[in-house]
Motif scaffolding. Structure first.
Motif, PDB file in Angstrom:
ATOM      1  N   ALA A   1       0.832  -1.198   0.000  1.00 44.51           N
ATOM      2  CA  ALA A   1       0.000   0.000   0.000  1.00 44.51           C
ATOM      3  C   ALA A   1       0.868   1.249   0.000  1.00 44.51           C
ATOM      4  N   GLY A   2       2.107   1.124   0.516  1.00 49.55           N
ATOM      5  CA  GLY A   2       2.990   2.279   0.625  1.00 49.55           C
ATOM      6  C   GLY A   2       4.103   2.275  -0.395  1.00 49.55           C
ATOM      7  N   GLY A   3       5.188   1.532  -0.093  1.00 47.56           N
ATOM      8  CA  GLY A   3       6.396   1.601  -0.906  1.00 47.56           C
ATOM      9  C   GLY A   3       6.213   1.269  -2.368  1.00 47.56           C
ATOM     10  N   PHE A   4       5.555   0.145  -2.677  1.00 47.95           N
ATOM     11  CA  PHE A   4       5.420  -0.274  -4.072  1.00 47.95           C
ATOM     12  C   PHE A   4       4.502   0.652  -4.864  1.00 47.95           C
ATOM     13  N   ASN A   5       3.391   1.058  -4.260  1.00 49.15           N
ATOM     14  CA  ASN A   5       2.484   1.946  -4.990  1.00 49.15           C
ATOM     15  C   ASN A   5       3.066   3.339  -5.141  1.00 49.15           C
TER      16      ASN A   5
ATOM     17  N   GLN B   1     -16.452  -0.486   7.808  1.00 48.32           N
ATOM     18  CA  GLN B   1     -16.507   0.309   6.590  1.00 48.32           C
ATOM     19  C   GLN B   1     -15.829   1.663   6.781  1.00 48.32           C
ATOM     20  N   THR B   2     -15.958   2.219   7.969  1.00 41.11           N
ATOM     21  CA  THR B   2     -15.304   3.506   8.238  1.00 41.11           C
ATOM     22  C   THR B   2     -13.790   3.372   8.118  1.00 41.11           C
ATOM     23  N   PHE B   3     -13.247   2.298   8.698  1.00 43.08           N
ATOM     24  CA  PHE B   3     -11.797   2.061   8.616  1.00 43.08           C
ATOM     25  C   PHE B   3     -11.372   1.879   7.162  1.00 43.08           C
ATOM     26  N   LEU B   4     -12.130   1.066   6.404  1.00 42.90           N
ATOM     27  CA  LEU B   4     -11.766   0.791   5.015  1.00 42.90           C
ATOM     28  C   LEU B   4     -11.794   2.054   4.167  1.00 42.90           C
ATOM     29  N   LYS B   5     -12.775   2.918   4.415  1.00 45.08           N
ATOM     30  CA  LYS B   5     -12.840   4.176   3.652  1.00 45.08           C
ATOM     31  C   LYS B   5     -11.633   5.051   3.950  1.00 45.08           C
ATOM     32  N   CYS B   6     -11.253   5.120   5.224  1.00 47.39           N
ATOM     33  CA  CYS B   6     -10.067   5.904   5.605  1.00 47.39           C
ATOM     34  C   CYS B   6      -8.807   5.299   4.989  1.00 47.39           C
ATOM     35  N   PHE B   7      -8.737   3.977   4.991  1.00 43.49           N
ATOM     36  CA  PHE B   7      -7.580   3.300   4.419  1.00 43.49           C
ATOM     37  C   PHE B   7      -7.465   3.576   2.926  1.00 43.49           C
ATOM     38  N   ARG B   8      -8.590   3.561   2.226  1.00 47.66           N
ATOM     39  CA  ARG B   8      -8.569   3.845   0.789  1.00 47.66           C
ATOM     40  C   ARG B   8      -8.114   5.271   0.510  1.00 47.66           C
ATOM     41  N   VAL B   9      -8.522   6.187   1.356  1.00 49.16           N
ATOM     42  CA  VAL B   9      -8.092   7.581   1.187  1.00 49.16           C
ATOM     43  C   VAL B   9      -6.582   7.690   1.365  1.00 49.16           C
ATOM     44  N   ILE B  10      -6.044   7.006   2.388  1.00 52.15           N
ATOM     45  CA  ILE B  10      -4.599   7.033   2.634  1.00 52.15           C
ATOM     46  C   ILE B  10      -3.848   6.416   1.450  1.00 52.15           C
ATOM     47  N   CYS B  11      -4.342   5.280   0.945  1.00 50.33           N
ATOM     48  CA  CYS B  11      -3.710   4.628  -0.205  1.00 50.33           C
ATOM     49  C   CYS B  11      -3.705   5.535  -1.421  1.00 50.33           C
ATOM     50  N   THR B  12      -4.801   6.248  -1.610  1.00 51.05           N
ATOM     51  CA  THR B  12      -4.905   7.173  -2.736  1.00 51.05           C
ATOM     52  C   THR B  12      -3.912   8.314  -2.588  1.00 51.05           C
TER      53      THR B  12
ATOM     54  N   PHE C   1     -11.019   5.865  -7.638  1.00 52.47           N
ATOM     55  CA  PHE C   1     -12.301   5.458  -8.225  1.00 52.47           C
ATOM     56  C   PHE C   1     -12.393   3.944  -8.332  1.00 52.47           C
ATOM     57  N   CYS C   2     -11.268   3.297  -8.710  1.00 46.93           N
ATOM     58  CA  CYS C   2     -11.266   1.839  -8.843  1.00 46.93           C
ATOM     59  C   CYS C   2     -11.431   1.158  -7.493  1.00 46.93           C
ATOM     60  N   LEU C   3     -10.872   1.760  -6.441  1.00 48.70           N
ATOM     61  CA  LEU C   3     -10.923   1.127  -5.122  1.00 48.70           C
ATOM     62  C   LEU C   3     -12.345   0.932  -4.624  1.00 48.70           C
ATOM     63  N   TRP C   4     -13.245   1.773  -5.037  1.00 47.40           N
ATOM     64  CA  TRP C   4     -14.623   1.651  -4.568  1.00 47.40           C
ATOM     65  C   TRP C   4     -15.403   0.620  -5.378  1.00 47.40           C
ATOM     66  N   GLY C   5     -14.705  -0.138  -6.272  1.00 49.11           N
ATOM     67  CA  GLY C   5     -15.388  -1.156  -7.059  1.00 49.11           C
ATOM     68  C   GLY C   5     -15.425  -2.510  -6.396  1.00 49.11           C
ATOM     69  N   GLY C   6     -14.626  -2.736  -5.361  1.00 49.12           N
ATOM     70  CA  GLY C   6     -14.646  -4.013  -4.648  1.00 49.12           C
ATOM     71  C   GLY C   6     -13.678  -5.034  -5.216  1.00 49.12           C
ATOM     72  N   GLY C   7     -13.457  -6.123  -4.474  1.00 47.98           N
ATOM     73  CA  GLY C   7     -12.478  -7.146  -4.831  1.00 47.98           C
ATOM     74  C   GLY C   7     -12.768  -7.856  -6.143  1.00 47.98           C
ATOM     75  N   LYS C   8     -14.031  -8.215  -6.394  1.00 50.77           N
ATOM     76  CA  LYS C   8     -14.362  -8.919  -7.635  1.00 50.77           C
ATOM     77  C   LYS C   8     -14.037  -8.069  -8.854  1.00 50.77           C
ATOM     78  N   ARG C   9     -14.272  -6.765  -8.726  1.00 55.85           N
ATOM     79  CA  ARG C   9     -13.974  -5.871  -9.836  1.00 55.85           C
ATOM     80  C   ARG C   9     -12.472  -5.816 -10.104  1.00 55.85           C
ATOM     81  N   ILE C  10     -11.677  -5.852  -9.042  1.00 51.48           N
ATOM     82  CA  ILE C  10     -10.230  -5.854  -9.197  1.00 51.48           C
ATOM     83  C   ILE C  10      -9.776  -7.096  -9.942  1.00 51.48           C
ATOM     84  N   ILE C  11     -10.313  -8.254  -9.564  1.00 51.05           N
ATOM     85  CA  ILE C  11      -9.935  -9.506 -10.227  1.00 51.05           C
ATOM     86  C   ILE C  11     -10.315  -9.477 -11.709  1.00 51.05           C
TER      87      ILE C  11
END
Length: 474
Positions: A157-161, A384-395, A197-207
């Motif tokens: 989530a950090g170094g590679f991205n 869900q609150t944690f995941l939303k915050c995590f996605r913001v940090i990743c972005t 935008f892609c992160l809010w698509g869920g795991g199946k969408r990523i696959i």
């Protein structure tokens, strides 16, 4: 910032000079001989099992799990990483990337087979697992498993991205419209926006997204590489000659080991194929297969796809062009210069498009891994609150990577990846006999004309796995 670059650079050099070069080569060589060269002996079988369908409709297939892990492996490192290795370490770096891939195939087989053996099943019937799970299940050490999970979370989530974002924006540096003071910011905003935008698509969408894009971009990239090589075929003997001669120029290597062919080949080879690092097992565990060895073979194949095919394509494309590698061209500028000399203005545009596709699939492939890690750390799905915050940090990290310095981005990625390898490689060394017993069971069933089906009792693990007990056909 300069102090931070120096600090990370010193730590990076220490890790790869005194620790990782020994651990990686020793583990890869040992697994290769202990498995009787499984990466070569079972290569044809890996091609066969890759297309098997899962037993349950909607489950993750071997091919889909391969594409997720390949999406992470096949990324900007295949272009920028290889070019940087050649410009810094010389022609010989290519040879050492090949060595890391060949011996790394056995490490990939062991870690992914273990991930399948110790995987778990959620209430919906989906599988998950990885190093954290086999560390806790087999070694009974949750603290060590947590350390690995946290280190991988920070790495991906950090170094590679962050590095992926930097590599992408650096591709635009050769265009006339590029302004070093503003262009990285603009590119970072656009890339971070698309990623978020892609992160809010869920795991199946990523696959599904990675499954669709990875084969297309890989095939097109290899095709263009072959065109460039064929147009400069006269230079090929010289290129191979220098690859092997410089790979064994020990006076030059040990005169400046940090930037040598061995060091750069190992660092960029490991970054590219990730064999033994412990990342691919997280995707491997998700596959619905009848025997763990099947997915071990499939993930082993991913290492070859990445380094022996795509990294070699980049190396040959650049070196055959006639443009001599040097430190000033390190990264995307070297690839662009090499392609422009052969294909004209089309070359840099093609590399830019390739980098966009590679970066996109790498970013979302890396993020896919973090979901499994977060579940392990939290002992369940985070809120869900944690995941939303995590996605913001990743972005935000993606944006920061686009505006970071090149040395800092590479140093941080190398260090974090090294920490993962330092944890995972000793673990799979301790557990490797379990994987080899599973392979023996697989080959025995194949010899009897069966489609191999695994039970934990065959490798002495009865009652110690969640998905492979007798009568529990997955």
């Amino acid at each position: 910032m300069e102090s931070l670059v120096k600090l990370t650079g010193d730590l990076d050099s220490f890790m790869y000079t005194y620790l990782l070069i020994i651990i990686l080569l020793a583990a890869g060589i040992y697994f290769t001989f202990a498995s009787k060269f499984v990466q070569l002996r079972m290569f044809a079988e890996s091609l066969r099992v890759i297309m098997e369908k899962p037993s349950k409709e909607g489950s993750v297939s071997s091919f889909q799990a391969l594409m997720v892990s390949t999406a992470s492996r096949v990324g900007t490192g295949n272009i920028v990483g290889v070019a940087s290795a050649i410009c810094t370490g010389g022609y010989g770096a290519v040879f050492w990337m090949w060595i890391i891939a060949i011996i790394g195939g056995s490490s990939a087989f062991v870690e992914s087979t273990l991930a399948q053996i110790y995987k778990k099943k959620d209430p919906e019937g989906n599988f998950y697992g990885g190093p954290s799970y086999y560390i806790e299940a087999a070694l009974h050490s949750r603290p060590l498993a947590l350390l690995f999970a946290v280190s991988m979370l920070i790495t991906y989530a950090g170094g590679f991205n962050m590095l992926c974002a930097y590599n992408l924006q650096s591709t635009f540096s050769g265009y006339s419209f590029y302004d070093p003071s503003t262009s990285p910011v603009i590119i970072g905003i656009v890339l971070a926006g698309l990623f978020g935008f892609c992160l809010w698509g869920g795991g199946k969408r990523i696959i599904s997204t990675t499954s669709a894009l990875v084969p297309f971009m890989g095939a097109l990239y290899v095709l263009i590489s072959l065109v460039v090589i064929l147009l400069n075929i006269g230079n090929l003997p010289m290129v191979f000659g220098k690859i092997f001669s410089e790979a064994f120029d020990f006076q030059a290597i040990f005169g400046g080991f940090t930037g040598s062919a061995i060091m750069m080949g190992i660092k960029r080879g490991l970054y590219s194929n990730e064999a033994g690092v412990g990342s691919a097992p997280n995707a491997a565990a998700a596959a619905d297969v009848s025997h763990p060895v099947k997915q071990g073979l499939v993930q082993m194949l991913s290492v070859f796809i990445d380094t022996l095919l795509l990294c070699t394509a980049t190396a040959m494309m650049c070196l055959c062009s006639g443009i001599a590698p040097n430190a000033d061209l390190a990264g995307a500028p070297y690839v662009q210069a090499a392609l422009q000399s052969t294909l004209g203005t089309f070359g840099p545009v093609f590399i830019t498009v390739s980098m966009i596709l590679f970066a996109f699939t790498t970013l979302i492939g890396n993020y896919y891994y973090t979901g499994n890690l977060l579940n392990y750390i939290h002992k369940g799905v985070p809120s869900q609150t944690f995941l939303k915050c995590f996605r913001v940090i990743c972005t935000f990290i993606v944006f920061f990577g686009a505006i970071a310095q090149m040395d800092l981005a590479w140093n941080v990625a190398d260090i974090l990846m090294g920490i993962m390898a330092i944890i995972n490689l000793p673990v799979i060394f301790i557990l490797h006999r379990v994987a080899f017993r599973a392979e023996k069971d697989y080959l025995q069933q194949k010899a009897e004309g069966k489609n191999p089906v695994f039970h934990s009792s065959t490798v002495g693990l009865e009652g110690k796995t969640d998905c492979w007990e007798e009568g529990m056909h997955i």
